[in-house]
Design an enzyme around this catalytic site. Structure first.
Site, mmCIF file in Angstrom:
data_model
loop_
_atom_site.group_PDB
_atom_site.id
_atom_site.type_symbol
_atom_site.label_atom_id
_atom_site.label_comp_id
_atom_site.label_asym_id
_atom_site.label_seq_id
_atom_site.Cartn_x
_atom_site.Cartn_y
_atom_site.Cartn_z
ATOM 1 N N HIS A 125 0.814 -1.224 0.000
ATOM 2 C CA HIS A 125 0.000 0.000 0.000
ATOM 3 C C HIS A 125 0.849 1.276 0.000
ATOM 4 O O HIS A 125 0.298 2.368 -0.149
ATOM 5 C CB HIS A 125 -0.927 0.043 1.216
ATOM 6 C CG HIS A 125 -2.007 -0.994 1.194
ATOM 7 N ND1 HIS A 125 -2.846 -1.160 0.119
ATOM 8 C CD2 HIS A 125 -2.374 -1.908 2.127
ATOM 9 C CE1 HIS A 125 -3.695 -2.147 0.390
ATOM 10 N NE2 HIS A 125 -3.422 -2.624 1.581
ATOM 11 N N ASP A 162 -3.089 -10.688 -2.190
ATOM 12 C CA ASP A 162 -3.648 -10.104 -0.973
ATOM 13 C C ASP A 162 -5.099 -9.684 -1.241
ATOM 14 O O ASP A 162 -5.448 -9.310 -2.369
ATOM 15 C CB ASP A 162 -2.819 -8.887 -0.578
ATOM 16 C CG ASP A 162 -3.158 -8.324 0.787
ATOM 17 O OD1 ASP A 162 -2.396 -8.564 1.736
ATOM 18 O OD2 ASP A 162 -4.182 -7.625 0.903
ATOM 19 N N HIS A 164 -6.617 -7.062 -0.350
ATOM 20 C CA HIS A 164 -6.700 -5.631 -0.628
ATOM 21 C C HIS A 164 -5.871 -5.297 -1.869
ATOM 22 O O HIS A 164 -4.785 -5.852 -2.063
ATOM 23 C CB HIS A 164 -6.187 -4.813 0.558
ATOM 24 C CG HIS A 164 -6.918 -5.081 1.834
ATOM 25 N ND1 HIS A 164 -6.449 -5.971 2.776
ATOM 26 C CD2 HIS A 164 -8.090 -4.585 2.307
ATOM 27 C CE1 HIS A 164 -7.302 -6.009 3.794
ATOM 28 N NE2 HIS A 164 -8.303 -5.186 3.526
ATOM 29 N N ASP A 246 -4.994 -12.599 3.657
ATOM 30 C CA ASP A 246 -6.228 -12.086 4.234
ATOM 31 C C ASP A 246 -7.450 -12.322 3.355
ATOM 32 O O ASP A 246 -8.551 -11.894 3.696
ATOM 33 C CB ASP A 246 -6.108 -10.597 4.576
ATOM 34 C CG ASP A 246 -5.330 -9.790 3.549
ATOM 35 O OD1 ASP A 246 -4.976 -10.349 2.494
ATOM 36 O OD2 ASP A 246 -5.072 -8.611 3.804
#
Length: 311
Positions: A125, A162, A164, A246
């Site tokens: 990120h 991931d 996200h 996740d």
């Protein structure tokens, strides 16, 4: 050939506020899962500290200086509502960078077949000049650019599963024709980016948003139909995996329904692609995963599959 496991105790020194999902225990659980006899063949390497020259592969000097200057001496501070630094955070982040650089060196020098960086904080990120989403530096991009610039490769690929979207990775490689970035992620979900039409300056970004409650069937079909053909067409000479776990059905921060075998399948297929494209050269780096038991078992499945591929 063997699989390298890169880690360092400094990564336990990145302390977040009580109740924060990106907690020290994440790495403790992963380390415990990888400490059994099954994983004894791993080549265990203490991660070196990343250097400014490595950070500058992804971020401008002003950003590197700002992060260094922000590092607190005796308390935990907030860079944004999600992203924090404690007195040990800078060294932890530098170890994560150093692990990725060292892993690339080991794989490309033929010391090991592939590698996994069990480090934190995560990185996907972190944008060019913005820390966010628990991340300080773009670890996967630094790994890819180090492979290109220090080892003379022409093309690299980053595959991010991931849950996200890796908005930071996308921001960092937007103009890089030589780096393919492919991301599967739940949508809608933080950080809100990752639409299919976000394709990069050279069409080298592939976003695969998955609706909430998607399971392994849709995940696998999406990789078979979209991600893997794009990787094959790019012809990378190394593949970097942003390995977030996740998307597991037990994770508290999202709503996908993957299980350990889905992560093992993705790892197996990525390694199969790498065998055909680039001599099996794969470097994986830990991103998310916030249910501790699911993280540990998923990371173990991932590393077990890397070990099988490296034989």
């Amino acid at each position: 050939m063997s699989t390298a496991l890169l880690h360092h105790a400094d990564c336990l020194g990145h302390v977040t506020p009580y109740g924060h999902p990106e907690q020290v225990a994440r790495l403790e659980y992963v380390s415990r899962a990888l400490s059994t006899d099954e994983f004894a063949p791993l080549v265990r390497v203490e991660a070196p500290l990343g250097e400014d020259a490595h950070l500058l592969l992804a971020h401008p000097q002003a950003y590197v200086t700002a992060i260094r200057n922000a590092a607190p001496a005796d308390e935990t501070i907030s860079l944004d509502p999600d992203t924090h630094m404690s007195p040990g955070s800078l060294n932890a982040a530098l170890r994560a960078v150093g692990a990725n650089v060292k892993a690339v060196d080991m794989v490309l020098d033929g010391e090991v077949g592939n590698a996994f960086c069990a480090t934190r904080p995560p990185g996907h990120h972190a944008e060019k000049q913005t820390p966010m989403g628990f991340c300080l530096f773009g670890n996967a991009v630094i790994a890819a650019r180090h492979a290109l610039r220090a080892h003379g490769l022409s093309r690299a690929a980053i595959i991010d599963f991931d849950v996200h979207h890796g908005n930071g990775t996308q921001d960092l490689v937007w103009d890089d024709a030589d780096i393919l970035f492919a991301s599967s992620h739940q949508s809608p979900l933080y950080p809100g980016s990752g639409k299919p039409e976000e394709q990069g300056a050279h069409g080298q970004i592939v976003n695969v948003p998955l609706p909430p409650n998607s399971d392994g069937t849709l995940f696998r079909k999406s990789y078979e139909r979209i991600v893997f053909p794009a990787v094959e067409a790019h012809k990378p000479e190394i593949i970097i995996i942003s390995a977030g776990f996740d998307a597991h059905r037990d994770d508290p921060l999202a709503n996908l329904n993957l299980i350990e075998e889905d992560f093992a399948w993705a790892t197996r297929e990525i390694c199969r692609l790498a065998d055909g494209l680039c001599g099996g050269r794969v470097v994986s780096t830990l991103e998310g995963g916030y249910d501790l038991d699911a993280l540990a078992s998923s990371a173990a499945a991932h590393v077990r599959t890397l070990m099988e591929a490296a034989k």
